[in-house]
Every structure is written in C-alpha cells, then in structure tokens.
Write a protein that holds these residues in place. Structure first.
Motif, mmCIF file in Angstrom:
data_model
loop_
_atom_site.group_PDB
_atom_site.id
_atom_site.type_symbol
_atom_site.label_atom_id
_atom_site.label_comp_id
_atom_site.label_asym_id
_atom_site.label_seq_id
_atom_site.Cartn_x
_atom_site.Cartn_y
_atom_site.Cartn_z
ATOM 1 N N LEU A 167 47.295 -33.018 94.056
ATOM 2 C CA LEU A 167 48.743 -33.170 94.180
ATOM 3 C C LEU A 167 49.040 -34.395 95.032
ATOM 4 C CD1 LEU A 167 49.021 -29.458 95.072
ATOM 5 C CD2 LEU A 167 50.190 -30.359 93.078
ATOM 6 N N LEU A 168 49.871 -35.298 94.509
ATOM 7 C CA LEU A 168 50.203 -36.531 95.216
ATOM 8 C C LEU A 168 51.711 -36.598 95.446
ATOM 9 C CD1 LEU A 168 47.922 -39.029 93.260
ATOM 10 C CD2 LEU A 168 47.472 -37.966 95.491
ATOM 11 N N SER A 169 52.112 -36.714 96.712
ATOM 12 C CA SER A 169 53.521 -36.806 97.072
ATOM 13 C C SER A 169 53.857 -38.243 97.454
ATOM 14 C CB SER A 169 53.811 -35.873 98.253
ATOM 15 O OG SER A 169 55.163 -35.989 98.664
ATOM 16 N N THR A 170 55.006 -38.733 97.005
ATOM 17 C CA THR A 170 55.429 -40.095 97.324
ATOM 18 C C THR A 170 56.910 -40.112 97.692
ATOM 19 O OG1 THR A 170 56.048 -40.624 95.045
ATOM 20 C CG2 THR A 170 53.760 -41.042 95.669
ATOM 21 N N LEU A 171 57.275 -41.094 98.479
ATOM 22 C CA LEU A 171 58.683 -41.273 98.856
ATOM 23 C C LEU A 171 59.242 -42.565 98.288
ATOM 24 C CD1 LEU A 171 61.162 -40.338 100.484
ATOM 25 C CD2 LEU A 171 60.224 -41.560 102.459
ATOM 26 N N MET A 172 58.420 -43.618 98.257
ATOM 27 C CA MET A 172 58.865 -44.929 97.795
ATOM 28 C C MET A 172 58.321 -45.226 96.398
ATOM 29 S SD MET A 172 60.734 -45.860 100.243
ATOM 30 C CE MET A 172 60.981 -45.782 102.015
ATOM 31 N N LEU A 173 59.021 -46.051 95.643
ATOM 32 C CA LEU A 173 58.612 -46.396 94.293
ATOM 33 C C LEU A 173 57.252 -47.076 94.280
ATOM 34 C CD1 LEU A 173 59.128 -46.632 91.272
ATOM 35 C CD2 LEU A 173 60.415 -48.742 91.724
ATOM 36 N N ALA A 174 57.014 -47.960 95.248
ATOM 37 C CA ALA A 174 55.728 -48.668 95.288
ATOM 38 C C ALA A 174 54.568 -47.690 95.390
ATOM 39 C CB ALA A 174 55.703 -49.638 96.465
ATOM 40 N N SER A 175 54.751 -46.628 96.162
ATOM 41 C CA SER A 175 53.709 -45.606 96.297
ATOM 42 C C SER A 175 53.556 -44.815 95.006
ATOM 43 C CB SER A 175 54.036 -44.665 97.452
ATOM 44 O OG SER A 175 54.214 -45.373 98.662
ATOM 45 N N ALA A 176 54.680 -44.494 94.371
ATOM 46 C CA ALA A 176 54.641 -43.727 93.129
ATOM 47 C C ALA A 176 53.875 -44.476 92.042
ATOM 48 C CB ALA A 176 56.065 -43.416 92.658
ATOM 49 N N LEU A 177 54.045 -45.783 91.983
ATOM 50 C CA LEU A 177 53.346 -46.578 90.968
ATOM 51 C C LEU A 177 51.833 -46.543 91.161
ATOM 52 C CD1 LEU A 177 55.745 -49.658 90.765
ATOM 53 C CD2 LEU A 177 55.508 -47.796 89.100
ATOM 54 N N GLU A 178 51.388 -46.304 92.394
ATOM 55 C CA GLU A 178 49.949 -46.260 92.668
ATOM 56 C C GLU A 178 49.287 -44.991 92.134
ATOM 57 O OE1 GLU A 178 47.787 -48.711 94.272
ATOM 58 O OE2 GLU A 178 49.528 -49.701 93.364
ATOM 59 N N VAL A 179 50.101 -44.015 91.692
ATOM 60 C CA VAL A 179 49.533 -42.842 91.024
ATOM 61 C C VAL A 179 48.759 -43.302 89.791
ATOM 62 C CG1 VAL A 179 50.061 -40.715 89.763
ATOM 63 C CG2 VAL A 179 51.273 -41.246 91.894
ATOM 64 N N GLY A 180 49.250 -44.356 89.148
ATOM 65 C CA GLY A 180 48.558 -44.906 87.989
ATOM 66 C C GLY A 180 47.167 -45.397 88.339
ATOM 67 N N ARG A 181 47.019 -45.997 89.501
ATOM 68 C CA ARG A 181 45.697 -46.458 89.932
ATOM 69 C C ARG A 181 44.773 -45.271 90.200
ATOM 70 N NH1 ARG A 181 42.574 -50.315 91.121
ATOM 71 N NH2 ARG A 181 41.163 -50.349 92.905
ATOM 72 N N VAL A 182 45.321 -44.206 90.786
ATOM 73 C CA VAL A 182 44.522 -42.995 91.009
ATOM 74 C C VAL A 182 43.988 -42.464 89.685
ATOM 75 C CG1 VAL A 182 44.595 -40.587 91.754
ATOM 76 C CG2 VAL A 182 45.708 -42.350 93.135
ATOM 77 N N LYS A 183 44.848 -42.404 88.665
ATOM 78 C CA LYS A 183 44.427 -41.912 87.356
ATOM 79 C C LYS A 183 43.346 -42.806 86.756
ATOM 80 C CE LYS A 183 45.276 -39.330 84.738
ATOM 81 N NZ LYS A 183 44.593 -38.046 84.382
ATOM 82 N N PRO A 237 62.816 -39.724 85.258
ATOM 83 C CA PRO A 237 62.024 -38.676 84.603
ATOM 84 C C PRO A 237 60.868 -39.220 83.758
ATOM 85 C CG PRO A 237 64.366 -38.222 84.388
ATOM 86 C CD PRO A 237 64.249 -39.619 84.935
ATOM 87 N N GLY A 238 60.925 -40.499 83.383
ATOM 88 C CA GLY A 238 59.857 -41.074 82.574
ATOM 89 C C GLY A 238 58.741 -41.691 83.386
ATOM 90 N N LEU A 239 58.889 -41.718 84.702
ATOM 91 C CA LEU A 239 57.910 -42.397 85.546
ATOM 92 C C LEU A 239 56.551 -41.702 85.505
ATOM 93 C CD1 LEU A 239 57.255 -44.632 87.548
ATOM 94 C CD2 LEU A 239 58.173 -43.184 89.382
ATOM 95 N N GLY A 240 56.557 -40.370 85.502
ATOM 96 C CA GLY A 240 55.290 -39.647 85.482
ATOM 97 C C GLY A 240 54.451 -40.008 84.274
ATOM 98 N N ARG A 241 55.084 -40.078 83.121
ATOM 99 C CA ARG A 241 54.378 -40.454 81.897
ATOM 100 C C ARG A 241 53.884 -41.897 81.996
ATOM 101 N NH1 ARG A 241 58.315 -40.155 78.888
ATOM 102 N NH2 ARG A 241 58.260 -37.881 78.622
ATOM 103 N N ALA A 242 54.706 -42.775 82.578
ATOM 104 C CA ALA A 242 54.342 -44.189 82.672
ATOM 105 C C ALA A 242 53.097 -44.409 83.527
ATOM 106 C CB ALA A 242 55.521 -44.983 83.234
ATOM 107 N N VAL A 243 52.930 -43.617 84.591
ATOM 108 C CA VAL A 243 51.769 -43.797 85.473
ATOM 109 C C VAL A 243 50.597 -42.906 85.070
ATOM 110 C CG1 VAL A 243 53.196 -44.554 87.404
ATOM 111 C CG2 VAL A 243 52.620 -42.110 87.175
ATOM 112 N N GLY A 244 50.777 -42.104 84.024
ATOM 113 C CA GLY A 244 49.678 -41.291 83.530
ATOM 114 C C GLY A 244 49.438 -39.987 84.242
ATOM 115 N N ALA A 245 50.414 -39.502 85.002
ATOM 116 C CA ALA A 245 50.243 -38.218 85.695
ATOM 117 C C ALA A 245 50.100 -37.096 84.667
ATOM 118 C CB ALA A 245 51.434 -37.943 86.599
ATOM 119 N N ASP A 246 49.283 -36.111 84.985
ATOM 120 C CA ASP A 246 49.099 -34.972 84.089
ATOM 121 C C ASP A 246 50.299 -34.033 84.136
ATOM 122 O OD1 ASP A 246 46.261 -35.346 83.098
ATOM 123 O OD2 ASP A 246 45.965 -35.470 85.268
ATOM 124 N N ALA A 247 51.032 -34.054 85.233
ATOM 125 C CA ALA A 247 52.248 -33.251 85.372
ATOM 126 C C ALA A 247 53.063 -33.830 86.512
ATOM 127 C CB ALA A 247 51.922 -31.787 85.644
#
Length: 213
Positions: free
Chosen positions: A141-157, A180-190
């Motif tokens: 589970l990855l929690s983020t507050l800023m957009l820059a951090s959220a985009l790094e979920v893609g790197r984790v994947k 709502p489309g950000l999760g799909r864009a970074v490849g999060a499973d959910a």
C-alpha cells in the motif's frame, strides 16, 4: 463539517496548534473517534492545501507545518499491536513525509484484523521495492499527498515487474482522488479513494493469492 474545515484550515495556516487541537477534539466528540475525524476533517483540509501549494498559492513551509500538526494530532492512530514484522502486507508514504493518510489507513486495517508492516514515510521507490522483495510482501500500500509522489508509483510498478515480484500495488492519496484515471496511468493494481477501501483491496488480493488465481 464544511465550516469546521474552514476554521481548521485557517488555524493550520496560522500555525495555531492550540486552536487546531481544540477543533479536532470537538469534532472527535461528535464523530466518535480519531480515525473518523482524521478522514472527514484533517485529510480533506490537507489535500486542499496540497492543491494550493501545487498552484503556487502556498509555501512548502506552510504545508510542512500543517502536516506536522496533523501528524501530532493523530499520533494515537500509529500505535497498533497488529503492526508486525511478519505480515505479508506493507504500507509506506512514498517520498512524502506526512504520515496522516497512512495512519488512517492503518487504523482501518487494524480494525479489520489485518497485520501490516509499516515502512514509514519518505521512502523512495527503490527502497520500498527492496524491502518488499526481502520481506516477501504480497500487497504493498502506497500513500501519497503530492502529484510528484503519486507519479512515482509507476516507477515502483516497473521495478516490481523488472524483478518479477508477484505483489499487488495499491495506491491512494489526494492525487488519485482528484484524478480517477491516475491509478491506471501509473499502473497501480488498485486505488483507494477512501481509507476504508484499503481493507477491501487487501482482502481481495490476499484472497486471490490463497485461491491460486
């Protein structure tokens, strides 16, 4: 609650800890628990401040102090006998250092009987994947507050895929609620749009593994 949110926002920006704590305590009495108030009051206000910061309307110092006050007000949510070093589930604040969102999610998981490893805050994609691989994590589970951090979920994947790690990445935080489309864009499973979503996602992915799907 909207008027309370406005007053709480003003108190945070004024760095007024006493007023912030008083408003939190009053809301806690009405709502019946710190976790509920944190999700209904603190988190929306912090998300709004984050949006203002990204638009250049607030300084990073204001965001930092507001986050520290909120972290302090929710310290009790961090203590849990179910935060363990042996769980197949782990959670971290990816790059961000404000622990509020993570604490709220951990509180929901604790109530649901889910044991979790707490990887802390400010962790990088490389660090979190290294730990997840070593600990044989099945749900991250990855929690983020800023957009820059959220985009790094893609790197984790991508790192997980490069290492052929069979784990599910669940993302959450303000950027994912705003887009709502950000999760799909970074490849999060959910994606968790509310803290309570984490429990359903964890149970789902652990169930999938148990069923051999």
């Amino acid at each position: 609650m909207e008027s309370v949110q406005a007053r709480f926002r003003e108190a945070l920006l004024a760095m007024d800890y006493v007023t912030s704590a008083a408003l939190f305590a009053q809301a806690e009495q009405r709502e019946g628990g710190a976790a509920q108030v944190a999700e209904a009051l603190l988190l929306p206000v912090l998300e709004g401040l984050g949006e203002e910061w990204e638009k250049g309307l607030l300084s990073l110092a204001q965001i930092y102090v507001a986050g520290r006050i909120c972290d302090d007000l929710t310290q009790s949510l961090g203590a849990s006998p179910e935060l363990t070093a042996d769980a197949p589930v782990a959670m971290a604040n990816l790059l961000d250092h404000h622990a509020l969102g993570k604490r709220i999610v951990l509180a929901h998981l604790r109530v649901g009987g889910i044991a979790v490893r707490d990887y802390g805050s400010g962790i990088t994609p490389e660090e979190v994947v290294d730990r997840a691989e070593r600990d044989h994590i099945r749900v991250l589970l990855l929690s983020t507050l800023m957009l820059a951090s959220a985009l790094e979920v893609g790197r984790v994947k991508r790192l997980c895929q490069d290492r052929h790690l069979a784990l599910a990445v669940v993302a959450g935080g303000a950027p994912f609620r705003l887009d709502p489309g950000l999760g799909r864009a970074v490849g999060a499973d959910a994606v968790g749009y509310a803290a309570s979503d984490a429990l359903a996602h964890v149970r789902h992915f652990l169930g999938e593994r148990r069923d051999g799907v």
